[in-house]
Each structure stands twice: as structure tokens, then as C-alpha cells.
Write a protein that holds these residues in place. Structure first.
Motif, PDB file in Angstrom:
ATOM      1  N   THR A  22      -5.040 -12.351   1.198  1.00 32.90           N
ATOM      2  CA  THR A  22      -3.666 -12.177   1.125  1.00 32.90           C
ATOM      3  C   THR A  22      -3.664 -10.878   0.410  1.00 32.90           C
ATOM      4  N   ASP A  28      -3.596  -7.165   2.368  1.00 30.79           N
ATOM      5  CA  ASP A  28      -2.207  -7.534   3.150  1.00 30.79           C
ATOM      6  C   ASP A  28      -1.228  -8.588   3.713  1.00 30.79           C
ATOM      7  N   ALA A  29      -0.193  -8.907   3.281  1.00 25.67           N
ATOM      8  CA  ALA A  29       0.479  -9.991   3.000  1.00 25.67           C
ATOM      9  C   ALA A  29       0.314 -10.974   4.408  1.00 25.67           C
ATOM     10  N   TYR A  30      -0.283 -10.679   5.057  1.00 24.33           N
ATOM     11  CA  TYR A  30       0.783 -10.926   6.380  1.00 24.33           C
ATOM     12  C   TYR A  30      -0.866 -10.369   7.949  1.00 24.33           C
TER      13      TYR A  30
END
Length: 605
Positions: free
Chosen positions: A489, A492-494
């Protein structure tokens, strides 16, 4: 499905990592240099000659490389290999390995080390004892040890009387930096001086001591270093010795002592006026190099209007007033230790730049004054540095321990471009890159361009635009390793990151430029296959700089790694390029696969 549930599903799906796959061009190469899906040592030998440019490689050397490559493959049991050679996956893994790195000579010293010290760029630090900023960070021997472990060859110590006036402390005068004792710094220098390099360590001293403390400092220096200390009596050197002749030696460099005067008020005034200033180091990528000419001229317009007489003074090393009537107070044992005498840079530039045929010296300038002299006396600087040592140090406003563009000094022959090694930013990456050359020994031979004189006794003019000598072609195939060295992460988290590569040249103004690949979306193992060309007029001073960033539409792009490689050290062909973090530490896994080719310019008669 709720928004939160959707994000979790998206997160799990997006982060499924694909295996790295060889680009089509690599597959085609393997097909050319293999038979029945196997590359033997004979095939590898031909590949090394035809593609990698290693024309003198022998069959025996190729067999050694093959054995190492097979061992590497054997460590990863998920890869199928043949005992007689490499399959495609094995060949691909070999290309990405440390067996196939981009920098030449495998960390061996390969420059001529028998010329005078003035013929070399020397890895030089500024206020080496500081752990952080210039105003209130700790003074310690720890950053000195780190600098020596990195191959730094010039250590700077500022000597002041301690609070009781009976011993010598090291600190940044006129600031809130807590001191460290001189003896501790000297012992650490001795212990770590030759861990990274066997070539000489030069200690530049800024002296604020009384004669009795000079004598005490001399006693400590003599006791700690003993026989490895290089001295030359009270006489000035007529020519600097070579790095080869000074292996394993410690050299002291400072001004011959004249008198003691307290300069604390001057220092406090200078440093206090800077406390509210902050240097903006992270400008547009490459701008500090590509706009070199404009920056020099801008500096000229702002600061040189009232300096047409060419006067330039070294305010760091010349902080003491001189009084010839106090000469008898000099500690003779201290003066005896000074092997490289620092000269004055006061008065008209034409005077202190005059080359003395009988003796040599070292002169110091701050970065702004270097630009002043370079603008008005560029060729004189080149001529001066052919015999003498020039040291350039950061201007006073760099209280955050940032740095400046080292190319301005190097293109004029400056040997000691002093940097805040504990600092940060792109200029420091250039410094680290320059001294990856010549086996990382801390001494890089200056190009012949800066050392020769023609039949009319003229030297190189850094302002003169030269013809293109060669064109460097660079292809960026792909990169991998971020998923091993970063948290999933981190970018980017997703979703996986969207990596792109900035690639360019730092060198003389005519050669400096920057280009960029496309961004590859949602991929931990991006493949770009982008190719660039860089015409070079002075390839001897050019540095290939590479940065990886992760594209962010709404915020500042995330940093994904960097490296800087001297163009003169590049190995041609398809190479693995190790990537470093912002401090200059190599990532364990992150590498780029790139191809380098030089296209010589044909001169038409």
C-alpha cells in the motif's frame, strides 16, 4: 454491494502479482543465441561479444559467468534449467542479476593513480561532523564514520577551544551545535579511514585555536596517526604527490597559523541572519543542471554589479584578521603537520589565481564566489586547478544542509567540491554517482580536456561550445523489485502503482537534458520499451541520471528510486541497473533492465 465491500474486492483483485516476463526483444535475442531452447557457455560468449560489447571476453571467462548464472538460477527452484546451460527464464534472470550490472570494472580501480593530486576529483565533505542541519544538530564522530564508509576522502573539522579553554572541541562556530571532542573524531578517522578505499584521507581544518591549543591539537594528531601521517616539514610542496604514493596516509590541510582572534561575533552575525531562510532544493527535475548557463548569468546580474574589479574573498577560511606582529606565538609543532597549505583568496582574483611555478597550494571559495570567478576567469580557473587544489563549499544560507550543483566546479577543474554528505536531494545524488566511478575509491581522474594545454599554452574554455563527440542511446525495457522492497500500500491504497521513468544527462550545459517514459498503469513490474538519444559534447563529464516515480493525479508523484552513473563507466549492451533510495542506499531488489549504446559521430572532411 456496499462501497466498502467493493473496495476490499478491488483491493484483493488488483494486488494479485503477475510473474515478470521477458520482453519480446529479450526473447528474440535468446532465440538467436541459443539452440533447442538452451544457451550454452559458447552461446553466452558470442552474446557477450556481439550484444554486450565485451569484445575481448574469452571462452573461459564466459564459462565462469555461466557457472555463476547457473548457481543463481539454482537458488530459485521454481525456474527450470538445464545443467549444460540456461533456458529463457534462466537467461532473463541472469540479465537482471548483479552478474550483469551497468557500471564498469566490477568495483576495481582502473584510472591512472600516479599523477599529482591536483589531477583528480576528490570525494569531499563539508562540516563532516554534523548529524543534520547547520544550526542546532549534534556534532559527532558518527557522520564522519559514515562518510568514510561511503568512500569520502576529505573530512572537514572546525576546531574551537572548549568551554574551559583547556581542550579542543569540534563544532560549527556561532551556532547551537553541541560539540564533540577532537580526540574522538581523530580516533574514529584512523579506525575507518581505509575501510572503503586505500587512497589518502585529507583532513581540512578550520582553526580557531590559541597557540597553546594548537600545540595540544598537534600532539593529539601526532599520537593518533603516528607513522601514517604525511608531513613535508615547513617547506611548501612544489608539486602535489600522487594518490598512489600516498596510499594509507593521512594528510592535514589548513592555513599556516598566524594569530588567534575570537571571531564568534562574526560567525553569530552570519549564521543568525540565516535562521529564517530555507533552501528550496527540490526544483523541477533537471532544471538545476539544464539551466546552468542561465543560472550563472542570473547570479552575475544580481550580485556582480558592484564587483567588476574581480575581488573575491573566502569568508569561511579567512575569518581571522592577520597581524604580522604576533608571528612569534605560533605553535611550531602544529605548523609542521600542515602538508597541504591553504592559500588566500583575498584581493583581485587575477592575483590569487596566478599559478606559482615553484609551489602549490589549496584555495577555498563558496559556491556563489565560484560562479563569480567562473563567469569572469573561467580559463584561469582551469589553468589554476591543473597544478593547485580548489575547494568549493556551500553558501551560508544552506542551513538545512542542502547542496548545490557540483557540475559548475567539476567543469572548471575543481577537485574538492565539498558537500553536506548528511544532506539530501538531487545534487547529492550526482555527487554519489560521480564517485561510483573508478571502483568507488574516492578519486576520479579528471578528463584530459581539463589537464592539457595546446601549442599556444591555452587551456580549455568551459564557455566554448564543442562539437558532439558521441550519442548515447538508452532503452528502458522494464523494472521489478518494488513489491519486495515496498509495502503493497506504499504507493496506492487500492491498486498497484503507475510507474514512469525520468532519464537524463547532467553535464556541461550543452549536454544537460531530461526525458520521460510513458506511465504504466497498475503494474508492480512495468514494461516500458521506450528509447531515447542524448548527444554529448563532453561525455567525460556527463552523468546519466535516472529516477522512477509513481504517477499521482491529485498529489505530488511518489518517489520510486534513483541512480546516477558516470557515462564514462557505462557498460554497453543490455544491463541491470541497481536503484537507490533518497539517501543513496541501494534497494535490495529494485532494478531496471536497460540497454546502452554509443554512436560515434563521423566527421566529414
Amino acid at each position: 454491494m456496499s462501497k466498502q465491500t467493493y473496495r476490499i474486492c478491488c483491493f484483493q483483485r488488483k494486488f494479485k502479482l503477475k510473474e515478470a516476463e521477458a520482453p519480446d526483444e529479450i526473447k528474440e535475442l535468446f532465440g538467436r543465441f541459443s539452440e533447442n531452447g538452451i544457451m550454452t557457455s559458447e552461446h553466452l560468449c558470442k552474446f557477450l561479444k556481439d550484444v554486450q560489447g565485451e569484445e575481448n571476453v574469452t571462452k573461459e571467462e564466459a564459462e565462469t559467468v555461466m557457472e555463476s548464472a547457473l548457481k543463481l538460477v539454482h537458488e530459485h527452484l521454481n525456474i527450470v534449467f538445464h545443467k549444460k546451460g540456461l533456458n529463457l527464464d534462466g537467461f532473463f534472470r541472469y540479465l537482471f542479476s548483479d552478474l550483469n550490472v551497468s557500471i564498469s570494472t566490477h568495483k576495481k580501480v582502473h584510472h591512472d593513480m600516479t599523477a599529482p593530486l591536483s589531477h583528480y576529483f576528490i570525494y569531499t565533505s563539508h562540516n563532516t561532523y554534523l548529524t543534520g542541519n547547520q544550526l542546532n544538530s549534534d556534532c559527532s564522530d558518527v557522520p564522519i564514520i559514515k562518510a568514510l564508509q561511503q568512500g569520502v576522502r576529505v573530512i572537514e573539522l572546525d576546531m574551537w577551544p572548549n568551554s574551559s579553554k583547556d581542550n579542543v572541541d569540534i563544532l560549527h562556530g556561532g551556532t547551537l551545535t553541541p560539540p564533540v571532542e577532537l580526540i574522538q573524531c581523530l580516533k574514529s578517522i584512523k579506525e575507518h579511514a581505509f575501510v572503503a578505499s586505500e587512497y589518502p584521507v585529507i583532513i581540512t581544518l578550520e582553526d580557531h585555536l590559541t597557540p597553546d591549543l594548537q600545540a595540544k591539537a598537534a600532539e593529539m594528531v601526532t599520537q593518533v596517526f603516528g607513522d601514517i601521517l604525511f608531513t613535508c616539514g615547513t617547506e611548501c610542496l612544489s608539486e602535489f604527490p600522487s594518490p598512489e604514493s600516498l596510499k594509507g596516509r593521512i594528510i592535514i590541510s589548513t592555513k599556516p597559523p598566524k594569530e588567534y582572534l575570537e571571531s564568534k561575533k562574526t560567525s553569530e552575525k552570519e549564521n543568525g541572519s540565516q535562521k529564517g531562510k530555507k533552501s528550496s532544493e527540490e526544483k523541477a527535475w533537471g532544471a538545476e543542471i539544464s539551466d546552468l548557463s542561465q543560472k550563472m548569468m542570473a547570479f552575475s546580474e544580481k550580485t556582480l554589479q558592484n564587483k567588476d574589479n574581480g575581488e573575491c574573498q573566502d569568508d569561511e577560511a579567512d575569518s581571522h584578521h592577520e597581524n604580522p606582529n604576533i608571528q612569534q606565538n605560533i605553535a611550531p609543532e602544529y605548523k609542521h603537520l600542515i602538508a597541504i597549505q591553504a592559500g588566500k583568496s583575498k584581493g583581485p582574483t587575477s592575483e590569487w589565481l596566478t599559478v606559482d611555478p615553484i609551489k602549490v597550494k589549496r584555495v577555498s571559495l563558496n559556491e556563489e564566489k565560484l560562479i563569480n570567478v567562473a563567469l569572469n576567469h573561467g580559463q584561469d580557473l582551469v589553468r589554476f586547478t591543473q597544478r593547485n587544489l580548489l575547494r568549493v563549499y556551500p553558501k551560508g544560507m544552506r542551513v538545512d544542509s542542502s547542496n548545490y550543483n557540483p557540475l559548475i566546479g567539476w567543469m572548471h577543474g575543481t577537485q574538492m567540491v565539498a558537500f553536506n554528505i548528511q544532506g539530501h536531494g538531487r545534487p547529492l545524488w550526482l555527487m554519489q554517482g560521480m564517485f561510483r566511478a573508478n571502483g568507488g575509491c574516492g578519486y576520479v581522474k579528471k578528463p584530459e580536456l581539463l589537464l592539457k594545454t595546446d601549442a599556444n599554452n591555452e587551456v580549455h574554455d568551459p564557455k566554448r561550445l564543442l562539437s558532439v563527440k558521441t550519442t548515447l542511446k538508452v532503452k528502458v525495457y522494464m523494472g521489478k523489485g518494488w513489491h519486495l522492497d515496498f509495502k503493497r500500500t506504499h504507493f496506492d491504497a487500492y491498486s498497484p502503482p503507475d510507474f514512469y521513468v525520468k532519464i537524463g544527462i547532467a553535464g556541461v550545459p550543452a549536454d544537460s537534458r531530461v526525458k520521460k517514459t510513458k506511465a504504466i498503469e497498475d503494474n508492480w513490474i512495468p514494461t516500458w520499451n521506450d528509447e531515447f538519444e542524448f548527444p554529448l559534447t563532453v561525455p567525460e563529464l556527463a552523468l546519466l541520471r535516472v529516477e522512477v516515480h509513481e504517477y499521482d493525479m491529485s498529489e505530488i508523484d511518489d518517489f520510486g528510486g534513483q541512480t546516477c552513473i558516470p557515462v564514462s563507466e557505462l557498460r554497453t549492451g543490455i544491463r541491470a541497473v541497481p536503484i537507490y533510495n533518497e539517501k543513496g542506499e541501494k534497494y535490495p531488489s529494485v532494478k531496471l533492465l536497460m540497454c546502452f549504446e554509443f554512436v560515434k559521430i563521423m566527421l566529414h572532411v
